[in-house]
Design an enzyme around this catalytic site. Structure first.
Site, PDB file in Angstrom:
ATOM      1  CD  GLU A  35      -3.055  -0.404  -0.159  1.00  0.00           C
ATOM      2  OE1 GLU A  35      -3.041   0.087  -1.150  1.00  0.00           O
ATOM      3  OE2 GLU A  35      -3.366  -1.386   0.351  1.00  0.00           O
ATOM      4  CG  HIS A  36      -0.137   5.144   0.397  1.00  0.00           C
ATOM      5  ND1 HIS A  36      -0.401   6.212   0.059  1.00  0.00           N
ATOM      6  CD2 HIS A  36      -1.170   4.561   1.108  1.00  0.00           C
ATOM      7  CE1 HIS A  36      -1.734   6.647   0.147  1.00  0.00           C
ATOM      8  NE2 HIS A  36      -2.356   5.485   0.894  1.00  0.00           N
ATOM      9  CB  SER A  69     -24.411   3.868 -19.811  1.00  0.00           C
ATOM     10  OG  SER A  69     -24.089   3.327 -18.654  1.00  0.00           O
ATOM     11  CG  LEU A 128     -13.719  -2.885  -4.411  1.00  0.00           C
ATOM     12  CD1 LEU A 128     -14.734  -3.927  -4.320  1.00  0.00           C
ATOM     13  CD2 LEU A 128     -12.443  -3.627  -3.968  1.00  0.00           C
ATOM     14  CB  SER A 129     -10.126  -1.042 -10.148  1.00  0.00           C
ATOM     15  OG  SER A 129      -9.040  -0.407  -9.011  1.00  0.00           O
ATOM     16  CB  SER A 131     -12.465   4.169 -13.212  1.00  0.00           C
ATOM     17  OG  SER A 131     -11.409   3.969 -12.305  1.00  0.00           O
ATOM     18  CG  ASP A 175      -6.230   0.444  -9.686  1.00  0.00           C
ATOM     19  OD1 ASP A 175      -5.541  -0.051  -8.984  1.00  0.00           O
ATOM     20  OD2 ASP A 175      -6.830   1.739  -9.423  1.00  0.00           O
TER      21      ASP A 175
END
Length: 384
Positions: A35-36, A69, A128-129, A131, A175
């Site tokens: 993380e990071h 969509s 949770l990505s 995009s 991601d």
């Protein structure tokens, strides 16, 4: 995913009045550890999860891209790929698609138009990505429709470029890379400097349980930027490009020269990188006891050194830890200040974990959690 496939097919048929030729998917993801570390040129260990964005598509003879969509009430968008592709203020969802197409053209790929319907069940706003899944599935769609000679890694990089430059959101490569390249029952060790990926096998049937604290995330951007600046300052003091290049021994020898806060931030990143590389090894060998320790250490480091957890998230971690003990691991995942925890849970303990969280979390925090029980799944590709 069956419902999603039915939904995109039905929408395609009803809005565009013919049947699609291709069905494709790209998954969301969760980061198991690391993380990071991404913007410090370090390592991350995500896996793709069985929550996906699904597309039904067909080629067109002209240069028009039409998109439906499903999740926005069959709202449509249409653009000509030979004209300037512009940002749409009033249809945010369509910008991810426009951006991906624009970046593909910018990279020199040649193709004509397409009809596309899209729907997804990756929870939005949970980190949770959703995009990245959308960006990757659109890249995959043009690859399959037009037999483009594009690697999965380049589909990922193209998606990242679309998000950074067209949508205007700064993100690392993790991601998109895991969404494009994931493998069933595997995590993926990603070197954020070289972009080298290694598939890491996971114990068969291990459940990946993601629990959203539903704590509204405040201060994320400003705190994120501060952390980033502190890491860059530490790297400067050590005379290296990024904290990835500092060993814990080098850090310990020089820590007293750093501002106390900068030292804490650097220590998290340096130890987290070591933990992530070790986690890839122990996960592949099925050593869940050691994995549990590494995930616990990661959480403690995020809490005490990087200071990005909140009490609600710490509470969730404790509740799950009390159930799984050394049989699995649990920690906060994502940027911090709210958001989700991730737990690797043996299948026989999943119901017990859910029951404990449902009984205790709201009582202790006043917030109602959302629980997602997942498996590590394949990255983007053709479904039908």
């Amino acid at each position: 995913m069956t419902n999603l496939i039915k939904n995109v097919k039905d929408a395609f048929n009803s809005v565009l009045s013919y049947a699609p030729t291709h069905i494709l998917q790209a998954p969301g993801r969760v980061n198991l550890i690391g993380e990071h570390t991404d913007y410090n040129d370090g390592f991350v260990l995500p896996c793709a999860i069985n929550y996906q964005t699904v597309v039904a598509a067909a080629k067109r003879d002209d240069n028009i891209v039409r998109v439906v969509s499903v999740d926005y009430g069959n709202e449509t968008d249409e653009f000509d790929i030979t004209q300037e592709i512009t940002f749409q203020e009033n249809k945010m969802w369509s910008n991810y698609i426009r951006g991906v197409v624009k970046c593909l053209i910018g990279r020199g790929y040649e193709f004509k138009g397409a009809d596309i319907s899209v729907s997804g069940n990756v929870p939005q706003g949970a980190g949770l990505s959703s995009s990245a899944a959308l960006e990757v599935v659109i890249g995959q769609t043009f690859k399959e429709l037009y037999n483009l000679d594009i690697s999965q890694a380049e589909i990922a990089l193209n998606g990242q470029q679309a998000e950074n430059e067209f949508v205007g959101c700064n993100c690392g490569i993790m991601d998109q890379m895991i969404s494009a390249e994931g493998n069933e029952n595997h995590a993926m060790l990603l070197d954020c400097r070289s972009l080298e990926t290694t598939a890491v096998s996971m114990p068969e049937d291990m459940s990946v349980v993601i629990i959203n604290s539903n704590k509204k995330r405040g201060l994320v951007d400003s705190e994120y930027n501060t952390r980033r600046e502190q890491c860059e300052e530490a790297a400067r003091i050590f005379g290296v490009k990024a904290l990835r290049d500092v060993t814990i021994e080098e850090f310990n020898a020089k820590a007293h020269e750093l501002d106390e806060m900068v030292a804490k931030r650097a220590r998290h990143v340096i130890t987290e990188n070591d933990r992530t590389e070790e986690a890839a090894k122990v996960l592949a060998s099925g050593d869940m006891k050691r994995m549990a320790v590494l995930m616990a250490e990661s959480h403690a480091s995020m809490r005490d050194d990087f200071e990005i957890t909140v009490s609600e998230v710490d509470t969730l971690v404790d509740i799950v830890k009390n159930v799984i003990g050394a049989e699995g691991g649990v920690r906060m995942t994502g940027g911090g200040f709210g958001g989700c925890i991730v737990a690797l849970v043996p299948p026989m303990l999943v119901d017990e974990v859910k029951a404990a969280v449902e009984e205790l979390y709201e009582a202790k925090t006043g917030l109602k959690e959302s629980i997602y029980v997942c498996q590590a799944t394949n990255g983007a590709g053709l479904v039908l």
